[in-house]
Design a protein around this motif. Structure first.
Motif, PDB file in Angstrom:
ATOM      1  N   GLY A  21      11.401  58.939  60.838  1.00 40.66           N
ATOM      2  CA  GLY A  21      10.225  59.405  61.563  1.00 40.66           C
ATOM      3  C   GLY A  21      10.452  59.501  63.058  1.00 40.66           C
ATOM      4  O   GLY A  21      11.582  59.567  63.523  1.00 40.66           O
ATOM      5  N   ASP A  22       9.338  59.500  63.805  1.00 43.25           N
ATOM      6  CA  ASP A  22       9.445  59.627  65.270  1.00 43.25           C
ATOM      7  C   ASP A  22       9.566  58.243  65.921  1.00 43.25           C
ATOM      8  O   ASP A  22       9.587  57.221  65.236  1.00 43.25           O
ATOM      9  N   VAL A  23       9.651  58.241  67.245  1.00 42.02           N
ATOM     10  CA  VAL A  23       9.860  56.985  67.962  1.00 42.02           C
ATOM     11  C   VAL A  23       8.640  56.058  67.827  1.00 42.02           C
ATOM     12  O   VAL A  23       8.783  54.835  67.797  1.00 42.02           O
ATOM     13  N   LEU A  79       9.084  54.085  64.830  1.00 45.12           N
ATOM     14  CA  LEU A  79      10.078  53.042  65.090  1.00 45.12           C
ATOM     15  C   LEU A  79       9.418  51.853  65.771  1.00 45.12           C
ATOM     16  O   LEU A  79       9.633  50.702  65.393  1.00 45.12           O
ATOM     17  N   ASN A 132      14.393  55.146  59.939  1.00 44.37           N
ATOM     18  CA  ASN A 132      14.384  55.972  61.153  1.00 44.37           C
ATOM     19  C   ASN A 132      14.343  57.466  60.854  1.00 44.37           C
ATOM     20  O   ASN A 132      14.949  58.276  61.534  1.00 44.37           O
ATOM     21  N   ARG A 165      21.185  64.778  63.819  1.00 47.83           N
ATOM     22  CA  ARG A 165      21.003  64.043  65.081  1.00 47.83           C
ATOM     23  C   ARG A 165      22.344  63.797  65.765  1.00 47.83           C
ATOM     24  O   ARG A 165      22.438  63.860  66.991  1.00 47.83           O
ATOM     25  N   ARG A 194      23.565  65.254  69.414  1.00 45.35           N
ATOM     26  CA  ARG A 194      23.933  64.346  70.494  1.00 45.35           C
ATOM     27  C   ARG A 194      25.365  64.574  70.951  1.00 45.35           C
ATOM     28  O   ARG A 194      25.647  64.588  72.152  1.00 45.35           O
ATOM     29  N   GLY A 233      24.750  53.394  60.140  1.00 46.85           N
ATOM     30  CA  GLY A 233      25.816  54.381  60.246  1.00 46.85           C
ATOM     31  C   GLY A 233      25.795  55.127  61.571  1.00 46.85           C
ATOM     32  O   GLY A 233      24.916  54.897  62.418  1.00 46.85           O
ATOM     33  N   ILE A 234      26.750  56.009  61.749  1.00 46.90           N
ATOM     34  CA  ILE A 234      26.829  56.832  62.963  1.00 46.90           C
ATOM     35  C   ILE A 234      25.517  57.598  63.136  1.00 46.90           C
ATOM     36  O   ILE A 234      24.956  58.139  62.168  1.00 46.90           O
ATOM     37  N   GLY A 235      24.998  57.586  64.352  1.00 41.95           N
ATOM     38  CA  GLY A 235      23.805  58.368  64.662  1.00 41.95           C
ATOM     39  C   GLY A 235      22.535  57.905  63.966  1.00 41.95           C
ATOM     40  O   GLY A 235      21.541  58.627  63.931  1.00 41.95           O
ATOM     41  N   SER A 236      22.543  56.676  63.421  1.00 46.19           N
ATOM     42  CA  SER A 236      21.360  56.203  62.691  1.00 46.19           C
ATOM     43  C   SER A 236      20.238  55.762  63.636  1.00 46.19           C
ATOM     44  O   SER A 236      19.080  55.712  63.243  1.00 46.19           O
ATOM     45  N   GLY A 237      20.608  55.420  64.887  1.00 46.20           N
ATOM     46  CA  GLY A 237      19.590  55.007  65.861  1.00 46.20           C
ATOM     47  C   GLY A 237      19.761  53.586  66.390  1.00 46.20           C
ATOM     48  O   GLY A 237      18.804  52.999  66.907  1.00 46.20           O
ATOM     49  N   LYS A 238      20.961  53.030  66.303  1.00 46.99           N
ATOM     50  CA  LYS A 238      21.191  51.641  66.745  1.00 46.99           C
ATOM     51  C   LYS A 238      20.852  51.450  68.229  1.00 46.99           C
ATOM     52  O   LYS A 238      20.167  50.499  68.599  1.00 46.99           O
ATOM     53  N   THR A 239      21.361  52.371  69.061  1.00 49.48           N
ATOM     54  CA  THR A 239      21.109  52.258  70.501  1.00 49.48           C
ATOM     55  C   THR A 239      19.623  52.415  70.796  1.00 49.48           C
ATOM     56  O   THR A 239      19.051  51.646  71.582  1.00 49.48           O
ATOM     57  N   THR A 240      19.001  53.392  70.146  1.00 50.35           N
ATOM     58  CA  THR A 240      17.566  53.640  70.326  1.00 50.35           C
ATOM     59  C   THR A 240      16.758  52.395  69.958  1.00 50.35           C
ATOM     60  O   THR A 240      15.880  51.959  70.718  1.00 50.35           O
TER      61      THR A 240
HETATM   62  P1  ATP Z   1      26.337  55.707  67.159  1.00 53.30           P
HETATM   63  O1  ATP Z   1      26.674  54.703  66.138  1.00 53.30           O
HETATM   64  O2  ATP Z   1      26.922  57.022  66.810  1.00 53.30           O
HETATM   65  O3  ATP Z   1      26.607  55.288  68.553  1.00 53.30           O
HETATM   66  P2  ATP Z   1      23.487  55.093  67.136  1.00 53.30           P
HETATM   67  O4  ATP Z   1      23.271  54.472  65.807  1.00 53.30           O
HETATM   68  O5  ATP Z   1      23.516  54.203  68.334  1.00 53.30           O
HETATM   69  O6  ATP Z   1      24.741  56.023  67.089  1.00 53.30           O
HETATM   70  P3  ATP Z   1      21.478  56.622  68.578  1.00 53.30           P
HETATM   71  O7  ATP Z   1      22.409  57.095  69.640  1.00 53.30           O
HETATM   72  O8  ATP Z   1      20.462  55.605  68.930  1.00 53.30           O
HETATM   73  O9  ATP Z   1      22.312  56.167  67.291  1.00 53.30           O
HETATM   74  O10 ATP Z   1      20.712  57.854  67.919  1.00 53.30           O
HETATM   75  C1  ATP Z   1      21.399  59.042  67.557  1.00 53.30           C
HETATM   76  C2  ATP Z   1      20.672  60.254  68.150  1.00 53.30           C
HETATM   77  O11 ATP Z   1      19.432  60.411  67.487  1.00 53.30           O
HETATM   78  C3  ATP Z   1      20.370  60.100  69.631  1.00 53.30           C
HETATM   79  O12 ATP Z   1      20.489  61.341  70.260  1.00 53.30           O
HETATM   80  C4  ATP Z   1      18.918  59.615  69.624  1.00 53.30           C
HETATM   81  O13 ATP Z   1      18.246  59.966  70.810  1.00 53.30           O
HETATM   82  C5  ATP Z   1      18.351  60.330  68.414  1.00 53.30           C
HETATM   83  N1  ATP Z   1      17.279  59.580  67.741  1.00 53.30           N
HETATM   84  C6  ATP Z   1      17.300  58.288  67.342  1.00 53.30           C
HETATM   85  N2  ATP Z   1      16.161  57.937  66.739  1.00 53.30           N
HETATM   86  C7  ATP Z   1      15.370  59.043  66.759  1.00 53.30           C
HETATM   87  C8  ATP Z   1      14.048  59.332  66.275  1.00 53.30           C
HETATM   88  N3  ATP Z   1      13.314  58.419  65.634  1.00 53.30           N
HETATM   89  N4  ATP Z   1      13.571  60.575  66.472  1.00 53.30           N
HETATM   90  C9  ATP Z   1      14.321  61.512  67.082  1.00 53.30           C
HETATM   91  N5  ATP Z   1      15.555  61.320  67.562  1.00 53.30           N
HETATM   92  C10 ATP Z   1      16.085  60.087  67.401  1.00 53.30           C
END
Ligand code: ATP
Length: 201
Positions: free
Chosen positions: A177-179, A182, A175, A140, A144, A10-17
């Motif tokens: 927890g912390d990086v 991950l 996701n 998150r 962002r 979903g949105i902001g779930s951490g896909k890009t990370t």
């Molecule tokens: P979108 O679909 O909205 O583009 P996304 O799924 O790509 O979002 P990210 O941009 O990777 O999500 O992550 C959302 C935010 O959460 C970012 O600011 C990212 O830095 C932060 N984030 C991701 N994973 C973690 C984590 N494990 N701990 C802390 N912050 C995180």
């Protein structure tokens, strides 16, 4: 690559990370959002057809697509929305598959935010879902994008539910927890996908 993992969440779930961490391991990343922009870039066949269909008012002064205008135009008109999707979706699919085929890493990852919503599972061999609790997801995203809680909740509600997404997942990354957490999950998956891709050869 002959083995393609579809990464979604979903949105902001951490896909890009998560995609960036896989890229650090040498995995080719194919990003559906980037490709969706490329197929309507200035000079593209996609943009040309949009202008032929909707008129030059769909263009900004610099010749790029006026996305807000297009969104507004198709928002209220299901027929036009269908026309647009029928134009763009095949172009996007084709480009994603071409990039996956050209990838030289043992396997490739396709980042597709609406993988299940748009029924694109057929493009991938395996699905990887990023799971996150709703509260963390909301905070998150607000952090962002500096958007309101209501806006985030509206977007979450427009996407497939967490339960349905998890039910469709072959693998899940948590996701919350912390990086570091991950990274260890990603390393384990990476080793698995290397084995799978060898079998797929
Ligand atoms: P979108 O679909 O909205 O583009 P996304 O799924 O790509 O979002 P990210 O941009 O990777 O999500 O992550 C959302 C935010 O959460 C970012 O600011 C990212 O830095 C932060 N984030 C991701 N994973 C973690 C984590 N494990 N701990 C802390 N912050 C995180």
């Amino acid at each position: 690559s002959d083995y393609i993992v579809g990464l979604t969440g979903g949105i902001g779930s951490g896909k890009t990370t998560v995609a960036n961490l896989f890229a650090e391991l040498g995995v080719t990343i194919i990003d559906a959002d980037i490709i969706a922009r490329e197929v309507v870039a200035p000079g593209s066949a996609g943009l040309q057809q949009i202008v032929e269909h909707f008129g030059t008012e769909m263009l900004n002064a610099d010749g790029t697509l006026n996305r807000a205008k297009l969104r507004e135009t198709v928002f209220a008109a299901a027929e036009e929305r269908r026309w647009l999707n029928q134009l763009l979706h095949p172009m996007i699919r084709q480009r994603m598959l071409a990039q996956a085929q050209a990838a030289t890493s043992p396997y490739a990852i396709m980042v597709v935010p609406l993988l299940f919503e748009n029924g694109l599972e057929c493009l991938v061999n395996h699905t990887l879902v990023i799971d996150i609790g709703k509260d963390t997801q909301i905070w998150r995203t607000i952090d962002r994008d500096h958007v309101s809680k209501t806006q985030v909740i509206n977007i979450i509600d427009s996407q497939i539910s967490r339960e349905q997404r998890l039910a469709k997942a072959d693998d899940v990354i948590n996701n919350e927890g912390d990086v570091e957490s991950l990274k260890s999950q990603i390393l384990a998956l990476h080793n698995n996908y290397l084995k799978q891709s060898e079998k797929a050869q």
